[in-house]
Write a protein that holds these residues in place. Structure first.
Motif, short mmCIF file in Angstrom:
data_model
loop_
_atom_site.label_atom_id
_atom_site.label_comp_id
_atom_site.label_asym_id
_atom_site.label_seq_id
_atom_site.Cartn_x
_atom_site.Cartn_y
_atom_site.Cartn_z
N ILE A 24 0.80 -1.21 0.14
CA ILE A 24 -0.18 0.08 0.09
C ILE A 24 0.95 1.16 0.23
CG2 ILE A 24 -1.95 -1.28 1.27
CD1 ILE A 24 -1.03 0.36 3.75
N ILE B 165 0.82 5.01 1.57
CA ILE B 165 0.37 6.10 2.50
C ILE B 165 1.00 7.40 2.29
CG2 ILE B 165 0.25 6.84 5.00
CD1 ILE B 165 -1.37 4.21 4.29
N GLU C 223 -4.17 -3.20 7.00
CA GLU C 223 -4.35 -2.26 6.16
C GLU C 223 -5.11 -1.07 6.56
OE1 GLU C 223 -5.37 -1.41 1.13
OE2 GLU C 223 -5.55 -3.62 1.96
N GLU C 224 -6.22 -1.55 6.66
CA GLU C 224 -7.53 -0.43 7.24
C GLU C 224 -6.96 0.39 8.33
OE1 GLU C 224 -11.96 -0.26 8.99
OE2 GLU C 224 -11.37 -2.08 8.09
N ARG D 231 -4.08 2.82 6.99
CA ARG D 231 -4.71 3.99 6.35
C ARG D 231 -5.65 4.99 7.41
NH1 ARG D 231 -4.39 3.20 0.95
NH2 ARG D 231 -4.00 0.95 0.30
N LYS D 232 -6.27 4.44 8.29
CA LYS D 232 -6.88 5.16 9.18
C LYS D 232 -5.82 6.25 9.95
CE LYS D 232 -10.12 5.07 13.18
NZ LYS D 232 -10.85 4.34 13.80
N LYS E 142 -4.42 9.02 7.87
CA LYS E 142 -5.36 10.12 7.79
C LYS E 142 -5.49 10.91 9.04
CE LYS E 142 -8.34 7.79 4.23
NZ LYS E 142 -9.83 7.51 3.92
#
Length: 95
Positions: free
Chosen positions: A6, A8, A24-25, A28-29, A32
């Motif tokens: 991924i 970022i 992964e989630e 990503r969180k 952000k």
């Protein structure tokens, strides 16, 4: 365990990562969240340098992690004390 590649984006830079798909989630969180913190620092504290904003993010996140760790340690100690009390009560019942 499946590993995914991924990317970022943080502070205008891209970071390619190989991560377990289960993470992964979360990554990503968090990415952000860091981006939001950077924008907040830039708007509210007149921070113009991305490195300064990242340092402030690191301090805030590190402080939050330490507060949680201390809270967890206190909770574990309290739970351990309760278990010891219950164990004593059970021992007294057996006698």
């Amino acid at each position: 365990m499946e590993v995914r590649r991924i990317t970022i984006n943080i502070a205008g830079r891209t970071y390619p990562l190989n991560v377990p798909s289960a993470e992964e989630e979360t990554l990503r969180k968090v990415g952000k969240q860091i981006e939001g913190m950077i924008k907040d620092f830039e708007q509210n504290f007149d921070v113009r340098d991305k490195q300064d904003a990242l340092a402030m993010c690191a301090l805030k996140l590190g402080t939050n992690a330490e507060v949680i760790a201390l809270s967890n340690e206190k909770n574990m100690n309290a739970a351990s004390e309760r278990i010891q009390e219950i164990s004593k009560l059970l021992d007294a019942v057996e006698e």
